[in-house]
Each structure stands twice: as C-alpha cells, then as structure tokens.
Design a protein around this motif. Sequence first.
Motif, PDB file in Angstrom:
ATOM      1  N   TYR A 111      -5.666  22.650 -22.657  1.00  0.00           N
ATOM      2  CA  TYR A 111      -6.404  23.188 -23.128  1.00  0.00           C
ATOM      3  C   TYR A 111      -7.272  23.360 -23.764  1.00  0.00           C
ATOM      4  O   TYR A 111      -8.480  23.924 -23.575  1.00  0.00           O
ATOM      5  CB  TYR A 111      -4.616  24.355 -24.063  1.00  0.00           C
ATOM      6  N   LEU A 112      -7.417  23.072 -25.247  1.00  0.00           N
ATOM      7  CA  LEU A 112      -8.157  22.850 -26.068  1.00  0.00           C
ATOM      8  C   LEU A 112      -9.822  22.452 -25.556  1.00  0.00           C
ATOM      9  O   LEU A 112     -10.454  22.749 -25.640  1.00  0.00           O
ATOM     10  CB  LEU A 112      -8.635  22.103 -27.219  1.00  0.00           C
ATOM     11  N   ASP A 113      -9.617  21.146 -24.982  1.00  0.00           N
ATOM     12  CA  ASP A 113     -10.363  20.690 -24.153  1.00  0.00           C
ATOM     13  C   ASP A 113     -10.888  21.281 -23.033  1.00  0.00           C
ATOM     14  O   ASP A 113     -12.568  21.544 -22.861  1.00  0.00           O
ATOM     15  CB  ASP A 113      -9.499  19.079 -23.256  1.00  0.00           C
ATOM     16  N   ALA A 114     -10.653  22.705 -22.251  1.00  0.00           N
ATOM     17  CA  ALA A 114     -10.698  22.927 -21.622  1.00  0.00           C
ATOM     18  C   ALA A 114     -11.749  24.455 -21.949  1.00  0.00           C
ATOM     19  O   ALA A 114     -13.240  24.606 -21.800  1.00  0.00           O
ATOM     20  CB  ALA A 114      -9.973  23.693 -20.435  1.00  0.00           C
ATOM     21  N   ARG A 115     -10.626  24.800 -22.715  1.00  0.00           N
ATOM     22  CA  ARG A 115     -11.713  25.629 -23.656  1.00  0.00           C
ATOM     23  C   ARG A 115     -13.239  25.557 -24.309  1.00  0.00           C
ATOM     24  O   ARG A 115     -14.360  25.819 -24.094  1.00  0.00           O
ATOM     25  CB  ARG A 115     -10.692  26.364 -25.072  1.00  0.00           C
ATOM     26  N   ALA A 116     -12.922  24.097 -25.059  1.00  0.00           N
ATOM     27  CA  ALA A 116     -14.239  23.284 -26.038  1.00  0.00           C
ATOM     28  C   ALA A 116     -15.376  23.397 -24.298  1.00  0.00           C
ATOM     29  O   ALA A 116     -16.071  23.536 -25.157  1.00  0.00           O
ATOM     30  CB  ALA A 116     -13.611  22.897 -26.808  1.00  0.00           C
ATOM     31  N   HIS A 117     -14.771  23.614 -23.399  1.00  0.00           N
ATOM     32  CA  HIS A 117     -15.925  22.787 -22.304  1.00  0.00           C
ATOM     33  C   HIS A 117     -16.293  24.708 -21.544  1.00  0.00           C
ATOM     34  O   HIS A 117     -16.618  24.280 -20.785  1.00  0.00           O
ATOM     35  CB  HIS A 117     -16.000  21.544 -21.313  1.00  0.00           C
ATOM     36  N   HIS A 118     -15.551  25.521 -22.160  1.00  0.00           N
ATOM     37  CA  HIS A 118     -15.800  27.120 -21.051  1.00  0.00           C
ATOM     38  C   HIS A 118     -15.522  26.547 -20.351  1.00  0.00           C
ATOM     39  O   HIS A 118     -16.221  27.422 -18.934  1.00  0.00           O
ATOM     40  CB  HIS A 118     -17.509  27.233 -21.721  1.00  0.00           C
ATOM     41  N   GLY A 119     -14.379  25.671 -19.909  1.00  0.00           N
ATOM     42  CA  GLY A 119     -13.560  25.644 -18.569  1.00  0.00           C
ATOM     43  C   GLY A 119     -12.931  26.263 -17.950  1.00  0.00           C
ATOM     44  O   GLY A 119     -11.999  27.758 -19.292  1.00  0.00           O
ATOM     45  N   ARG A 120     -11.692  26.767 -17.162  1.00  0.00           N
ATOM     46  CA  ARG A 120     -10.752  27.729 -17.073  1.00  0.00           C
ATOM     47  C   ARG A 120      -9.756  26.085 -17.043  1.00  0.00           C
ATOM     48  O   ARG A 120      -9.422  24.942 -16.925  1.00  0.00           O
ATOM     49  CB  ARG A 120     -10.671  28.087 -15.448  1.00  0.00           C
ATOM     50  N   LYS A 138      -1.410  16.158 -34.420  1.00  0.00           N
ATOM     51  CA  LYS A 138      -1.462  14.470 -34.345  1.00  0.00           C
ATOM     52  C   LYS A 138      -3.068  13.934 -33.482  1.00  0.00           C
ATOM     53  O   LYS A 138      -2.986  13.020 -32.787  1.00  0.00           O
ATOM     54  CB  LYS A 138      -0.352  14.863 -33.766  1.00  0.00           C
ATOM     55  N   LEU A 139      -3.127  15.589 -32.723  1.00  0.00           N
ATOM     56  CA  LEU A 139      -4.443  15.383 -31.800  1.00  0.00           C
ATOM     57  C   LEU A 139      -5.765  14.751 -33.231  1.00  0.00           C
ATOM     58  O   LEU A 139      -6.949  15.263 -32.161  1.00  0.00           O
ATOM     59  CB  LEU A 139      -4.459  16.712 -31.092  1.00  0.00           C
ATOM     60  N   GLY A 140      -5.515  14.561 -34.102  1.00  0.00           N
ATOM     61  CA  GLY A 140      -6.834  14.208 -35.323  1.00  0.00           C
ATOM     62  C   GLY A 140      -7.806  15.762 -35.024  1.00  0.00           C
ATOM     63  O   GLY A 140      -8.539  15.124 -35.649  1.00  0.00           O
ATOM     64  N   HIS A 141      -6.820  16.770 -34.957  1.00  0.00           N
ATOM     65  CA  HIS A 141      -7.274  18.435 -35.370  1.00  0.00           C
ATOM     66  C   HIS A 141      -6.500  19.050 -36.158  1.00  0.00           C
ATOM     67  O   HIS A 141      -6.278  19.848 -35.841  1.00  0.00           O
ATOM     68  CB  HIS A 141      -7.778  18.529 -34.607  1.00  0.00           C
ATOM     69  N   TRP A 179     -13.356  21.045 -31.491  1.00  0.00           N
ATOM     70  CA  TRP A 179     -12.822  19.777 -30.319  1.00  0.00           C
ATOM     71  C   TRP A 179     -13.905  18.942 -30.780  1.00  0.00           C
ATOM     72  O   TRP A 179     -14.958  19.275 -29.896  1.00  0.00           O
ATOM     73  CB  TRP A 179     -12.506  20.339 -28.982  1.00  0.00           C
ATOM     74  N   ARG A 180     -13.523  17.310 -30.693  1.00  0.00           N
ATOM     75  CA  ARG A 180     -13.824  16.284 -29.565  1.00  0.00           C
ATOM     76  C   ARG A 180     -13.040  15.037 -29.533  1.00  0.00           C
ATOM     77  O   ARG A 180     -12.140  14.874 -30.202  1.00  0.00           O
ATOM     78  CB  ARG A 180     -14.355  15.639 -31.696  1.00  0.00           C
ATOM     79  N   ARG A 181     -13.350  14.983 -28.614  1.00  0.00           N
ATOM     80  CA  ARG A 181     -12.577  14.371 -28.176  1.00  0.00           C
ATOM     81  C   ARG A 181     -12.444  12.412 -28.360  1.00  0.00           C
ATOM     82  O   ARG A 181     -11.601  11.914 -28.591  1.00  0.00           O
ATOM     83  CB  ARG A 181     -13.605  13.113 -26.617  1.00  0.00           C
ATOM     84  N   LYS A 182     -13.398  12.363 -29.315  1.00  0.00           N
ATOM     85  CA  LYS A 182     -14.236  11.418 -29.836  1.00  0.00           C
ATOM     86  C   LYS A 182     -12.476  11.028 -31.355  1.00  0.00           C
ATOM     87  O   LYS A 182     -12.550  10.049 -31.328  1.00  0.00           O
ATOM     88  CB  LYS A 182     -14.788  10.901 -30.807  1.00  0.00           C
ATOM     89  N   ARG A 183     -12.041  11.883 -31.345  1.00  0.00           N
ATOM     90  CA  ARG A 183     -11.306  12.366 -32.859  1.00  0.00           C
ATOM     91  C   ARG A 183      -9.942  11.677 -32.171  1.00  0.00           C
ATOM     92  O   ARG A 183      -9.231  11.896 -33.202  1.00  0.00           O
ATOM     93  CB  ARG A 183     -10.916  13.729 -33.081  1.00  0.00           C
TER      94      ARG A 183
END
Length: 271
Positions: free
Chosen positions: A11-20, A233-236, A258-262
């Motif tokens: 969810y966060l990855d999608a929202r962070a990238h303005h995806g659906r 747990k996800l580093g955030h 959201w930062r994937r590298k975290r």
Amino acid sequence: MGSLLAAVASYLDARAHHGRWLVRMEDLDPPREIPGAQDEILKALEAHGLNWDDEVVCQSTRAELYETALAKLADMGCVYRCRCTRRQLQGGIYRGTCRNRNVPREEAHSIRIKVPTGQIAFTDLNFGRVSQDLAAQLGDFIVRRRDGLHAYQLAVVVDDDEQKITHVVRGADLLDNTPRQIYLQQVLGCDTPAYLHVPVITNANGVKLSKQSGAVALHDSQSGGNLENVMRKLGHPPPSTLKGAEVSELLHWGAMQWRRKRLPTHLDPEG
Ligand SMILES: [Zn+2]
C-alpha cells in the motif's frame, strides 16, 4: 500481523509512487477456502485504512482466462500431460518422466510446462539479484493440477498481465516463486513487472506467522497500534508525535516517508 505487513508495504509503495493499489483474492483452492474469510480480510483492510482502488478480483471466477493461457501454451508445444502422482514423485526435482509419454487425455493427469536449462534472473527492489535454474532446481512444473485446478503460478501471471500490474510487492516467502512466474511471462509474451519482496514475520521455529501456524488474529480495534508495529518492522517507525493518531494519518505519513532502501531483508523471529 504477517499478512498486514505485506499489505502495508504494498500500500505504502503504491501511494508513495502515486500508483493504484489493487486487491486480489488468490482463492484458487475452493476446498481450502474458509467461508467468510474474504469478508474478514476486506474488513480488516478497511479497519486499517487500507483502501483499495478498483474492484476486488477473485481468481476463483477467472478459470476461463487461465484456460485460454493454457491453450496458448499447448499450441506452442510448451506443455504436456503428466500422469505421475505426488506419491510416485516424492517431492524433489521433476525429471521430465512424462515429457515424451504422450499420456492420453482420458487418463487422470496434471499439466506441466517444459523448463529450459540456464538461469532465470531478476533484480528484486529489496533483495537485489535473484536467480534460479529451473531445470536443475525444480524441473518441469505444474500449471494445472491433477484435480483440474489451475496452478497459482499460472493464475498470477495471467492476472498480473490482465490487470496491467507494474509492481508486485509481497512477502519474501514468494521470492523463489518469482523465476517460475518470469519464465511463464516470457513464454506467454507478457511484460515482467517490477518485484519488491518484504521479509515475512516468523515464529521462533522460522515458520511464517499465519493463521495456519497458530498466529493470533488481528484486532481491528487496535488498528493504529498494529500499523505502528508493522511500519516499525518495515524500517519506517512513526514518530512519537503520531502516537494514537488515526490510521489515515499514519498511512499518509508512511507514504510521504517511504524509502525502499530502508526496508530490511530479515526480521527477528517473534516470541
Ligand atoms: Zn509425469
């Protein structure tokens, strides 16, 4: 909590990238479906503020699409009927026993796809380069089971393509399924989405936490605390100023940060 972790990550990855963000019920195995489980899942997502886009897709209603893909594979001569039972095979690598047997259609059979030798590799957005030699490590794998149900690998590839999925974010327990899916995409002429695998929560024995492994159910009334827990747990980890905040606020903060590298690739076992 284990399922929530993967849901929140995607969810966060999608929202962070303005995806659906899409929800799909992977309910291919009706006998194993618990009545009411799907409603419970959707209710839990809503309680945690995880609002999805578009209609929920259920694999159990899409057999026709999977059959069409199978027919395409058959036309290309990529698949064959296999009469071996699970007991005969006793797990391990499938040695292609039925490849040239021409098992009659009338006989009980599964359908397997021929796999090539050599590595199938991809770069996971969290785990980096992952590769697998399907022939050496697995052998020809099943795309339709003996009981007529379509294999998860085939269904997922067909659905990802049909739903135009660009990013798959899911638990690392599926990392070793990915090369099979990429191979199927290549054969069927589908695009390969980007993959991001997040670690799974395990118990002290290294078993993924799930209802089957005896994990306690999530309490929707503790949704804020649950979100905080998985985001940590996800580093955030949410800041203390968000203590007791609404789930929508927590998720909004998460998407902004959201930062994937975290993301970690491993979590300490629970309990
Ligand atoms: Zn066989």
